[in-house]
Design an enzyme around this catalytic site. Sequence first.
Site, mmCIF file in Angstrom:
data_model
loop_
_atom_site.group_PDB
_atom_site.id
_atom_site.type_symbol
_atom_site.label_atom_id
_atom_site.label_comp_id
_atom_site.label_asym_id
_atom_site.label_seq_id
_atom_site.Cartn_x
_atom_site.Cartn_y
_atom_site.Cartn_z
ATOM 1 N N GLY A 811 5.496 -52.776 56.786
ATOM 2 C CA GLY A 811 5.544 -51.542 57.560
ATOM 3 C C GLY A 811 6.564 -50.590 56.976
ATOM 4 C CD GLU A 812 11.188 -51.076 56.657
ATOM 5 O OE1 GLU A 812 11.459 -50.586 55.536
ATOM 6 O OE2 GLU A 812 11.804 -52.045 57.128
ATOM 7 N N GLY A 813 6.388 -47.760 56.044
ATOM 8 C CA GLY A 813 5.871 -46.824 55.051
ATOM 9 C C GLY A 813 5.997 -47.361 53.644
#
Length: 845
Positions: A811-813
């Site tokens: 996640g997080e980008g």
Amino acid sequence: MTNDDREDLRRGEQEGSWHRGTGPLPGLGGLLDGLPESGKGAQARAPGPVAPQQNPFRNSFPGAEPPPHAPGHPSAVEPTPPAPAPTAFTTRPQQARHQAHPEPRPPTGAAQAEPRQTRTAEQHEPPVAPERDPRFNVIPFRSGSRHSGPAQPEPPTPAEAPQPDPAPPEAAGTGTERPEPITNPGPVEENRAAAEPKQSDTVHAHEAAAPLEVPQHSGPHQRPEPEETRTAAAPALVPAIQAAREALNAETRGAERTPEAADTPPDPWGGGSGHAFDDAERAAVYRAIRERRDVRAGFLPEPVPADVLTRVLEAAHQAPSVGHTQPWDFLVIDDPQIRGQVRELARVQREAQGHTRPGTRAQAFSGLKVEAVLESPINVAVTVDPSRGPHSPGRHSKPASYSAALAVENLWLAARAEGLGVGWVAFTDERDVASVLELPSHLELVAYLCVGYVEDFPTEPELGLAGWARGRPLSWAVHRDRYGRRGLPGQEPTTLLEETITAIGALNARAVEEARDRQDRMTKPQGSLGVLEDVSVRLAGLVGECPPPVPEPAAVAVFAGDHGVYAQGVTAWPQEVTAQMVRNFLDGGAVVNAFAKQVGAEVTVVDVGVVGDLPRGTGLLPRKVARGTADFTQGPAMTRDQALQALEGGIEIARDLVSAGNRCLVTGDMGIGNTTPAAALICAFTGADPAVATGRGTGVDDPTYERKVEAVRQALKANPVDEADPIGTLAALGGLEHAALAGFVLGGAALRVPVLLDGVIAGSAALAAAAISPDSRSACFAGHRSTEPGHAIALEHLGLTPLVDLEMRLGEGSGALLALPLLQGAVRALRDVATFDNAGVTTGR
């Protein structure tokens, strides 16, 4: 009571009002109707391709009628180049630089090329629009007829036009006389076009209301000043200052109108009040506002005459202030040693700040000039005394600083009217400059300005020409009665969500066909670049031109929120990790920070629903809708209004990042337990079984995984929502970051900017966005394929092919950032690779 006091009283009465009101949001039809505050949940439906829903808010454009963004339509605006050079100034002969108007410019907007025959779309290919001009970002007038107002009077003939007063003898004889500025004798149409507000070609806006026609004028008109206000020592005043003095003197004498004004018929442009400026004066005022520029280069060594500088400072001194405190002081600086010290401070700060910015941002930042501190003939420092007038009526938070900022604006506008350029030195630390200037401790520095005559004024703000930022259209800033009800005067109010949906369109058919044709003619075997060829074609169709601009700079927005389903034991991580990781993002210590630095992207963190309090600081945008969501196994996760607020918050973030100059938006997320609502959304929008769509998230053990699957099942049972109500589904099953990400996708699609999706959280949000507006899929590009099983289901339903598959699930980008160079490389290949014809390469059989 002064006007300032009345304004403060009015603001005080309005404080505390909430921007949303209590009634339903108008104009969204079935999307916003249906569920009350409690919601109705989500009913899983059979899997299948995305239904080609008809957007109920998009205006149809029949072939016989040009679209509102096409040349010749009343709402058409002049496009600007995608990446103009920072030195694109208007050039004129040296002896003509003091003219009051620029030379007439011919109208722009050439006819578009004939459309090419498009190929048959594949099953999952995003929709392609019929042949249309690539400018999709101008909102058409929604409905009804606009009131055009009373018929405008004909401009006065030269014989009827009032003549300007002769210049007082005090204005002459300074020893450095400059030619009197002359006004543009050009046609009326030139002035009318100049009065229209210019919209950026990268942001959408309402169609502007009909502009006020500015009649032709032959020179400034100065109304006669009462004899008692004229003094032999006073310098000549510009018309705006003189009019302000007349009004002040009339108020002091207690007279409503002077004898001269009583004999003057009411101005038809002033609504019958008789107080409006005449045509020439009004045009001059608006022109000064429109053409004010922050000038950083091109100053001439020619000194500024004393009487001119005095007029400019007097205009600044007449700025409004709370309680008439006038808390400013002006320090006129000639000393080359002081200026050298300030310039060195600015240079050091510019280099220090440039090193902290990624990629193309650092390059653009290093090009911003500070040499004007020495090159301009004069520097002016504007200070503020916050303690001045402590008992003045109507004082509120920082009134002195606000007033001093108005003084700077007055100085800027008066300088432009005098043909002077002004540059604001913004790189320095105000405390360091205050020390160099040896300011008393009770004074604060508001602005350090470079002032002087210049070679020419930029045609646009320098930061826009350099690609650093783009102007925000007026429609983004105008609200009606309550914050969030959008609409320019004379237009029907709308909501940000409706405005955004209306602006979203399919891919441009002409640009798609041109890109495909170029791919076939490039010096490579056809199809040899695989998925990258389709990416470049879709990017061309999205932007509306072939080849499209390289999607840089890029910005990743990490939306953070907490979830009530955490109470069901769906994760082994404590909920406070969400806030802790946000702090880690801000400190630059997370994976997303490392990858963003690698690819030259900026990181912005958005608190849309974190339970804990977060310290405000650089890089964090506080957009908290609620402190987490409710447990969706017991009922809706959010109220409908919370979902709408988060949706519009995501749209606003997309707008902010694009207007800041970014050409690619990257999705990021943070929230302990957020893969559980993501799985629920994927089941609701695709019909997948919870056991198939639910993954292990952060790597939970078997008992925790079973609780997670059961929580998704319980949520779908507790919240059955009509499949025609995607916003209701989002409210019932999603998280605040999911809703904000859906708005982020919609906002990027409306602005015709690619949105690079990360993992399963972004995929579930994109499903919601596609259900709200099917055409929003055109802006979505899958950065990678997560190991979460629901992500593959979401990508298949959206018809997106991931650029990389590295078995990531962070996640997080993070995964999307790693794919960013591939997205950019696809465009560079389309732009830079030669064709067989150009390279002289023989094609294969």
